[in-house]
Scaffold this motif. Sequence first.
Motif, mmCIF file in Angstrom:
data_model
loop_
_atom_site.group_PDB
_atom_site.id
_atom_site.type_symbol
_atom_site.label_atom_id
_atom_site.label_comp_id
_atom_site.label_asym_id
_atom_site.label_seq_id
_atom_site.Cartn_x
_atom_site.Cartn_y
_atom_site.Cartn_z
ATOM 1 N N SER A 42 0.758 -0.944 -0.587
ATOM 2 C CA SER A 42 -0.360 -0.026 0.236
ATOM 3 C C SER A 42 1.574 1.242 0.170
ATOM 4 O O SER A 42 0.627 2.420 -0.520
ATOM 5 N N LEU A 45 2.152 1.854 -3.472
ATOM 6 C CA LEU A 45 1.007 2.284 -4.278
ATOM 7 C C LEU A 45 1.053 3.589 -4.312
ATOM 8 O O LEU A 45 0.436 4.270 -4.759
ATOM 9 N N PHE A 46 0.595 4.292 -3.488
ATOM 10 C CA PHE A 46 0.259 5.329 -2.748
ATOM 11 C C PHE A 46 1.792 5.966 -3.279
ATOM 12 O O PHE A 46 1.125 7.514 -4.132
ATOM 13 N N ILE A 49 1.070 6.493 -6.916
ATOM 14 C CA ILE A 49 -0.301 7.509 -7.897
ATOM 15 C C ILE A 49 0.447 8.688 -7.550
ATOM 16 O O ILE A 49 -0.008 9.931 -8.406
ATOM 17 N N ASP A 62 -10.977 9.448 -6.334
ATOM 18 C CA ASP A 62 -11.594 8.205 -5.473
ATOM 19 C C ASP A 62 -11.687 7.141 -5.948
ATOM 20 O O ASP A 62 -11.250 5.632 -5.809
ATOM 21 N N GLU A 63 -12.377 7.186 -6.973
ATOM 22 C CA GLU A 63 -13.216 6.302 -8.018
ATOM 23 C C GLU A 63 -12.212 5.119 -8.973
ATOM 24 O O GLU A 63 -12.737 4.284 -9.458
ATOM 25 N N PHE A 65 -9.631 3.929 -8.135
ATOM 26 C CA PHE A 65 -8.998 3.208 -6.923
ATOM 27 C C PHE A 65 -8.940 1.659 -6.643
ATOM 28 O O PHE A 65 -10.353 1.390 -6.706
ATOM 29 N N SER A 66 -8.711 0.817 -7.714
ATOM 30 C CA SER A 66 -9.617 -0.601 -7.973
ATOM 31 C C SER A 66 -7.873 -1.620 -7.868
ATOM 32 O O SER A 66 -6.734 -0.806 -8.676
ATOM 33 N N VAL A 67 -8.147 -2.465 -7.292
ATOM 34 C CA VAL A 67 -6.792 -3.436 -7.099
ATOM 35 C C VAL A 67 -6.442 -3.705 -8.910
ATOM 36 O O VAL A 67 -5.152 -4.031 -8.755
ATOM 37 N N GLU A 68 -7.764 -3.636 -9.742
ATOM 38 C CA GLU A 68 -6.964 -4.336 -10.947
ATOM 39 C C GLU A 68 -6.571 -3.136 -11.784
ATOM 40 O O GLU A 68 -5.355 -3.080 -12.380
ATOM 41 N N LEU B 154 -7.820 4.885 1.816
ATOM 42 C CA LEU B 154 -8.339 4.423 0.934
ATOM 43 C C LEU B 154 -7.760 3.381 -0.376
ATOM 44 O O LEU B 154 -7.829 2.125 -0.295
ATOM 45 N N ILE B 155 -6.376 2.986 -0.660
ATOM 46 C CA ILE B 155 -5.242 2.409 -0.174
ATOM 47 C C ILE B 155 -5.697 1.319 0.194
ATOM 48 O O ILE B 155 -5.940 -0.059 -0.535
ATOM 49 N N MET B 158 -8.229 -0.899 -0.637
ATOM 50 C CA MET B 158 -8.424 -1.330 -1.128
ATOM 51 C C MET B 158 -7.986 -2.396 -2.200
ATOM 52 O O MET B 158 -8.489 -3.778 -2.155
ATOM 53 N N PRO B 163 -9.182 -7.799 -5.659
ATOM 54 C CA PRO B 163 -9.134 -7.775 -6.516
ATOM 55 C C PRO B 163 -11.072 -8.500 -6.873
ATOM 56 O O PRO B 163 -11.815 -7.797 -7.863
ATOM 57 N N SER B 165 -13.904 -7.653 -5.583
ATOM 58 C CA SER B 165 -14.301 -7.293 -5.315
ATOM 59 C C SER B 165 -15.245 -5.997 -6.717
ATOM 60 O O SER B 165 -14.169 -5.873 -6.924
ATOM 61 N N PRO B 168 -16.318 0.700 -5.543
ATOM 62 C CA PRO B 168 -15.253 1.393 -5.069
ATOM 63 C C PRO B 168 -14.376 1.867 -3.800
ATOM 64 O O PRO B 168 -15.529 1.037 -3.334
ATOM 65 N N THR B 171 -14.892 6.302 0.355
ATOM 66 C CA THR B 171 -13.846 7.513 1.162
ATOM 67 C C THR B 171 -14.046 6.602 3.228
ATOM 68 O O THR B 171 -14.925 6.662 3.416
#
Lengths: 87, 268
Positions: A42, A45-46, A49, A62-63, A65-68, B154-155, B158, B163, B165, B168, B171
């Motif tokens: 994590s 990853l930050f 970004i 925010d939207e 943010f996904s693992v994929e 958030l990270i 996540m 993977p 889910s 999103p 917050t």
Amino acid sequence: MSDDSTLKNQLKEMIVERLFLNITAAEMADDADLMQTYGIDSVNLFEIIVGLEEEFEITVEDEDFSVEAFATVNSITELVKRKRGQR
Amino acid sequence: MEIREEPVRFDSSGTELHGVYYELAPRESFEMVAVICDPFAEEKKCAQRILAQMARRMANLGVAVLHFDYRGTGDSGGDFGDFGPTDWLQDIEAAVAYARERRSGANIGLLGLRMGASLAAELAEAMGDCRWLVLWEPVVDGPRYVRENLRRSLIKAMLTRGPDSSAPAHTPDTTQGWLDLDGYRVSARTRAKLEAIDLSAPPEFSGPVLVVNVGARALVRHELLFLAEGYPGGSAEVVVMEPFWSRVGLVDGERLVALTAQWLSQIL
């Protein structure tokens, strides 16, 4: 070299530099799982970004943010292209 | 000579603070005490080892050092959620007062990291007699700092969800005025105080100041260069190393410690 390849290389350079990885950008595979292969967590990853926003001039919402989206160099490339309005 | 590391306790607004006092034994005649100002929350935990390394190096230079825990952190009294930057600024003042008790007539210098550097910069202006200031990666832009901490939450959310889910990441919880800031429950008041950090105005401290940029590139970031140039006695340096305040694993801090010690040895 295509725009895609150039972007991928720039992304790899940024990731290797910011995460202090002990590999060269050229050694990073486009489709390698960043978490499994390079132990990215994590905190890393930050950093990625922040690097995307500072060096690639995109805003990661925010939207986004996904693992994929952050799984591989390929998927990050797609994210950057989408944020830039490219296809 | 050996460095003596003594656990100490002192009061800040009715709450007992815990710290470690470092000094050479036998005591040197040089009368200077450095107070170390910790970063915020998780960053404090990650930075502990390198800050202790810096404390020992300063002690070796003949500078006594007080490294303490703010209220609600470490071994000091109180609950984390009850306190914020305004309280921690008072804690640094209490640490300075305690340092002066330990060495009557001693000159005081402040060394801070991240939020602690921002608080140190603020206090140095208010103190009037602070001799020097070392700012490691100060938080210059409070709103951005809070945003970054929210993003860390958030990270983590996540990655915890994994993977599979499709929803999103959410917050962090802001119900009832409380906020999950990178795993720490923070009040609306503390959030507002963190967001109020702003080192963009010209500083009024005239003593020697070292601003250190720690990062991947051998180039001082613009905002830190601007900050250093705003101080009449300011200088900016860069150390290429991992941001140790956000790393759980071992980071070699020798270059940062050596650079800072060298700067101190020139101004003492």
